[in-house]
Design a protein around this motif. Structure first.
Motif, PDB file in Angstrom:
ATOM      1  N   ASN A 137      56.080  37.226  36.437  1.00 54.41           N
ATOM      2  CA  ASN A 137      56.507  37.831  35.174  1.00 54.41           C
ATOM      3  C   ASN A 137      57.035  39.224  35.491  1.00 54.41           C
ATOM      4  O   ASN A 137      56.267  40.167  35.710  1.00 54.41           O
ATOM      5  N   THR A 139      58.722  41.233  33.532  1.00 50.78           N
ATOM      6  CA  THR A 139      58.584  42.159  32.409  1.00 50.78           C
ATOM      7  C   THR A 139      57.210  42.821  32.394  1.00 50.78           C
ATOM      8  O   THR A 139      57.092  44.046  32.238  1.00 50.78           O
ATOM      9  N   LEU A 140      56.168  42.014  32.574  1.00 48.60           N
ATOM     10  CA  LEU A 140      54.803  42.537  32.556  1.00 48.60           C
ATOM     11  C   LEU A 140      54.313  42.933  33.939  1.00 48.60           C
ATOM     12  O   LEU A 140      53.172  43.394  34.090  1.00 48.60           O
ATOM     13  N   GLN A 142      53.466  41.119  36.636  1.00 47.27           N
ATOM     14  CA  GLN A 142      52.264  40.425  37.054  1.00 47.27           C
ATOM     15  C   GLN A 142      52.586  38.979  37.450  1.00 47.27           C
ATOM     16  O   GLN A 142      53.612  38.426  37.071  1.00 47.27           O
ATOM     17  N   CYS A 178      59.723  37.523  27.797  1.00 45.03           N
ATOM     18  CA  CYS A 178      59.572  38.074  29.148  1.00 45.03           C
ATOM     19  C   CYS A 178      60.564  37.420  30.105  1.00 45.03           C
ATOM     20  O   CYS A 178      60.957  36.269  29.921  1.00 45.03           O
TER      21      CYS A 178
END
Length: 300
Positions: A137, A139-140, A142, A178
């Protein structure tokens, strides 16, 4: 609980398939957990269903046209070796269409849905075996692990596809607000995740050599430089994942059996050559057989 972990590695997944075939069919390993990253994600569903010949046919019959809807490079042969160079027209057209990547991999999504049927999915869903794929991911910032138990057919197939999207050469997927990319950008060898899900013995198939046996050729163009840079970073990520996995295993008394590629299979795993992949599958099977023959006298 036994777990099978398969690392990322693009076309080198054919070698992993051969190793897994020996472990499942010949050694009768009863895995209750399968975790894959990138090409490993493509393999694990069929391995869990014991439909090995089906996925073998895919890996030994696939080419770049089956993967890319927009291929960002051209493959040339010179002095018996394969080289890649930018497909300027495809790249420029893709950017003109508003894409954030050089190429697109929609054909791979179609292939995944052809090879994993709805009946296959339901069989996996209702079995005591868990199948997990790794995604990054962006965007986050992680790594996420997607289990077959948590999604419907369409969603699971899409997560398998997302796990394989080696950006910026393949599609950058957007889901739930995301941006997602190849799981290998965060975790190439998810041994730690297998242990956290209860594995007490892990067979880990690593699609690179245990000791570095490669000096990369000088970059010939910006495209080859980019592929070399990504390959370097992924090698470092893989090395760290293995070290972390070993550390966690030693603290929790978990057994890890490593199956490294004995030789450098390819320097560009984005090239899908049917003849080579057919050979790699058989090489993987033969290697696993040889390795276990070596271990047997020590165990007795």
């Amino acid at each position: 609980m036994k777990a099978l972990v398969i690392s990322g590695g693009g076309s080198k997944g054919a070698f992993a398939g051969g190793v897994a075939q020996f472990l499942i069919e010949d050694l009768k390993r009863d895995y209750k957990l399968f975790i894959g990253t990138s090409t490993g994600s493509l393999l694990v569903s069929h391995l869990a269903l014991n439909k090995i010949e089906k996925i073998k046919a895919v890996y030994t019959g696939v080419n770049n046209d089956n993967i890319f809807s927009v291929c960002p490079f051209k493959i040339t042969r010179k002095h018996g070796t394969q080289n890649i160079r930018i497909n300027h027209l495809n790249v420029l057209m893709n950017i003109f269409r508003g894409s954030k990547t050089f190429g697109e991999s929609q054909n791979l999504k179609t292939l995944i849905k052809k090879t994993i049927s709805k009946d296959d999915f339901l069989e996996l869903k209702n079995s005591p075996t868990e199948i997990v794929v790794t995604v990054s991911n962006l965007t986050l910032n992680q790594v996420e692990y997607k289990s077959v138990n948590d999604f419907d057919y369409e969603e699971f197939c899409e997560w398998v596809w997302v796990s394989c999207n080696y950006t910026p050469f393949m599609t950058l997927a957007k889901k739930n607000g995301c941006e997602y990319a190849d799981g290998g950008m965060g975790n190439m060898v998810p041994i730690e995740e297998a242990i956290s899900r209860g594995a007490t013995e892990v067979d880990a198939i690593i699609l690179q050599t245990e000791i570095t046996q490669l000096n990369r050729m000088p970059s010939k163009n910006p495209f080859s430089l980019l592929t070399n840079m990504f390959a370097f970073m992924l090698d470092r990520i893989e090395s760290q994942n293995i070290k972390i996995g070993k550390f966690v295993a030693s603290n929790q008394n978990v057994i890890i059996n490593f199956y490294y590629a004995p030789t450098v299979l390819t320097t560009n795993s984005l090239i899908f050559d049917k003849d080579k992949m057919t050979k790699w599958w058989q090489d993987g099977y033969n290697f696993a057989k040889f390795k276990n023959q070596e271990l047997s006298p020590l165990e007795n």
